[in-house]
Write a protein that holds these residues in place. Structure first.
Motif, PDB file in Angstrom:
ATOM      1  N   GLN A  77       0.683  -1.062  -0.050  1.00 45.42           N
ATOM      2  CA  GLN A  77      -0.182   0.054  -0.196  1.00 45.42           C
ATOM      3  C   GLN A  77       0.904   1.279  -0.106  1.00 45.42           C
ATOM      4  OE1 GLN A  77      -3.418   0.566  -0.134  1.00 45.42           O
ATOM      5  NE2 GLN A  77      -3.464  -1.692  -0.622  1.00 45.42           N
ATOM      6  N   ARG A  78       2.000   1.281   0.826  1.00 44.54           N
ATOM      7  CA  ARG A  78       2.863   2.349   0.723  1.00 44.54           C
ATOM      8  C   ARG A  78       3.586   2.614  -0.771  1.00 44.54           C
ATOM      9  NH1 ARG A  78       6.818   1.178   5.120  1.00 44.54           N
ATOM     10  NH2 ARG A  78       4.563   1.568   6.443  1.00 44.54           N
ATOM     11  N   TYR A  79       4.080   1.391  -1.181  1.00 47.09           N
ATOM     12  CA  TYR A  79       4.465   1.490  -2.612  1.00 47.09           C
ATOM     13  C   TYR A  79       3.558   1.942  -3.755  1.00 47.09           C
ATOM     14  CZ  TYR A  79       6.334  -0.328  -6.910  1.00 47.09           C
ATOM     15  OH  TYR A  79       6.777  -0.850  -8.331  1.00 47.09           O
ATOM     16  N   LYS A  81       1.119   4.292  -2.984  1.00 49.19           N
ATOM     17  CA  LYS A  81       1.057   5.734  -2.830  1.00 49.19           C
ATOM     18  C   LYS A  81       2.273   6.223  -3.216  1.00 49.19           C
ATOM     19  CE  LYS A  81      -1.946   5.149   1.537  1.00 49.19           C
ATOM     20  NZ  LYS A  81      -1.885   5.129   2.741  1.00 49.19           N
ATOM     21  N   GLU A  82       3.658   6.018  -3.109  1.00 48.56           N
ATOM     22  CA  GLU A  82       4.705   6.585  -3.547  1.00 48.56           C
ATOM     23  C   GLU A  82       5.098   6.444  -4.815  1.00 48.56           C
ATOM     24  OE1 GLU A  82       7.265   5.250  -0.492  1.00 48.56           O
ATOM     25  OE2 GLU A  82       6.238   6.365   1.080  1.00 48.56           O
ATOM     26  N   LYS A  83       4.796   5.247  -5.480  1.00 53.29           N
ATOM     27  CA  LYS A  83       5.446   4.869  -6.728  1.00 53.29           C
ATOM     28  C   LYS A  83       4.301   4.587  -7.954  1.00 53.29           C
ATOM     29  CE  LYS A  83       9.631   4.995  -5.083  1.00 53.29           C
ATOM     30  NZ  LYS A  83      10.681   5.910  -5.801  1.00 53.29           N
ATOM     31  N   GLU A  84       4.482   4.758  -9.130  1.00 59.79           N
ATOM     32  CA  GLU A  84       3.818   4.062 -10.198  1.00 59.79           C
ATOM     33  C   GLU A  84       3.992   2.512 -10.301  1.00 59.79           C
ATOM     34  OE1 GLU A  84       0.534   4.050 -12.489  1.00 59.79           O
ATOM     35  OE2 GLU A  84       0.914   5.898 -11.300  1.00 59.79           O
ATOM     36  N   ARG A  89      -2.122  -0.302 -10.890  1.00 61.98           N
ATOM     37  CA  ARG A  89      -2.497   0.120  -9.585  1.00 61.98           C
ATOM     38  C   ARG A  89      -3.626  -0.790  -9.320  1.00 61.98           C
ATOM     39  NH1 ARG A  89       0.006   4.446  -8.366  1.00 61.98           N
ATOM     40  NH2 ARG A  89      -1.083   4.709  -6.524  1.00 61.98           N
TER      41      ARG A  89
END
Length: 294
Positions: A77-79, A81-84, A89
Motif C-alpha cells: 500500500q505504501r508503494y 502511494k509513493e510509486k507508479e 495500480r
C-alpha cells in the motif's frame, strides 16, 4: 435445481436468462431451506468480515507469531502511494488486499474461508480492488461472492479445494478460478465468459504443490494468494476480451483432480517436501518449534 458441472451452470443461466450469482442464490435457497432474505443476509455478513480483514491487514505491520509473515500488505500500500507500479495500480491493489487477508489469517484474525483459510485472500483481494473501479454497489459485491460460491461448489463436488487433498492447485487454484469468474460477471461479462476465465485461471496453476514451511499456512501460502489474485485479474480480462480456453472448464477441473490424485503425499500439505524441505525451510521449523516435527 442443482447444477453439477460448469456446463450445466452456464446452460441454465442461458436458458433462464440469469446470472451465475442468481442461479447460486436459488440453489442455496433450495439446498439450505432458508428464504432469500436469510441467504442474502448471511452472504452480506461474510462480505462484512472480508472487508474488516482487508482494512486491518493493509494498515497493521505486526508480524505473525511465527515471524514468517506480516507487514507486506502495508509495504504494498505504501508503494502504491509513493510509486507508479509496473503491473498497474488496480492489479497491485488486489495483490495487497489479498496479502492483507492472509496476513490477518496468519495472526489468527477473523477471515472468511474462500474456499479455505489458506486461500482466503484471493476472492476478497480482487473484489475490494475491482469494485471501486466498476463503481459496484453493495448488491453487486454480494453477488460477486455468490458467483464465487457457484464455481467453488462445482470444483468441490468434482475435484478438491484443499491443499491436503490435491495440492495448492486445488486450494489457491480454486480460489483464483472463483475470483476470475466473479470479476467477469461484475464487469458485465456473460456466464460463458466466466467459465472461460475459470478455465484460463485454473489451467495456469495445475500441478502447484502444497508445501507450507514448518507446516504453517503462511509461507509460501501468502505470496501464492498474491499471485493468484494477479492471475485471476489477467484471466478475467482475457475472457472479457473474447479469448476462449480450448479445454472446457469441466475438463480442466477433472484434470486438476487427476493431477492431485497423482501427487505424492510429501507435496500435499505435509510439509515433508517442496519449499518446506529446503535447508532454510527446515531452519525456520527449528526456530519456531525448537526441533523438527515428526
Amino acid at each position: 435445481m442443482v447444477f453439477r458441472t460448469i456446463a450445466e451452470l452456464v446452460e441454465r443461466c442461458v436458458a433462464e436468462n440469469k446470472k451465475i450469482s442468481e442461479v447460486m442464490i436459488e440453489t442455496e435457497i433450495y439446498q439450505s431451506g432458508r428464504n432469500r432474505e436469510e441467504v442474502w443476509k448471511l452472504m452480506d455478513d461474510n462480505l462484512t468480515i472480508m472487508e474488516q480483514a482487508v482494512k486491518r491487514g493493509i494498515v497493521e505491520e505486526e508480524r505473525s507469531r511465527s515471524g514468517l509473515t506480516g507487514g507486506d500488505a502495508v509495504l504494498l500500500q505504501r508503494y502504491l502511494k509513493e510509486k507508479e507500479p509496473l503491473s498497474g495500480r488496480i492489479l497491485l491493489d488486489a495483490v495487497s488486499k489479498s496479502v492483507a487477508t492472509n496476513e490477518v489469517n496468519a495472526k489468527m484474525g477473523t477471515i472468511c474461508a474462500t474456499p479455505t483459510a489458506g486461500s482466503a485472500g484471493i476472492v476478497p483481494g480482487t473484489l475490494f480492488a475491482v469494485a471501486p473501479k466498476l463503481q459496484a454497489t453493495r448488491e453487486q459485491m454480494i453477488r460477486y461472492l455468490f458467483t464465487s460460491g457457484a464455481i467453488g461448489l462445482v470444483i468441490a463436488n468434482n475435484a478438491f479445494i484443499s491443499g491436503a487433498a490435491g495440492g495448492c492447485q486445488a486450494e489457491v487454484g480454486s480460489a483464483t478460478a472463483m475470483a476470475a469468474a466473479s470479476m467477469v460477471e461484475m464487469a458485465g461479462g456473460s456466464p460463458q465468459q466466466s467459465a472461460e476465465a475459470l478455465s484460463i485461471a485454473m489451467k495456469n496453476l495445475l500441478g502447484l504443490v502444497c508445501d507450507p514451511v514448518a507446516g504453517l499456512v503462511e509461507a509460501p501460502c501468502v505470496k501464492r494468494n498474491a499471485m493468484g489474485a494477479a492471475l485471476a485479474m489477467t484471466a478475467a480480462d482475457m475472457a472479457l476480451a473474447g479469448i476462449k480456453s480450448i479445454i472446457p472448464a469441466d475438463e480442466v477441473i477433472e484434470t486438476m483432480y487427476q493431477i492431485g490424485c497423482s501427487m505424492p503425499s510429501s507435496l500435499r500439505e505435509t510439509a515433508l517436501g517442496g519449499l518446506a524441505a529446503t535447508p532454510t525451510g527446515k531452519e525456520h521449523e527449528r526456530r519456531i518449534f525448537g526441533s523438527l516435527k515428526d
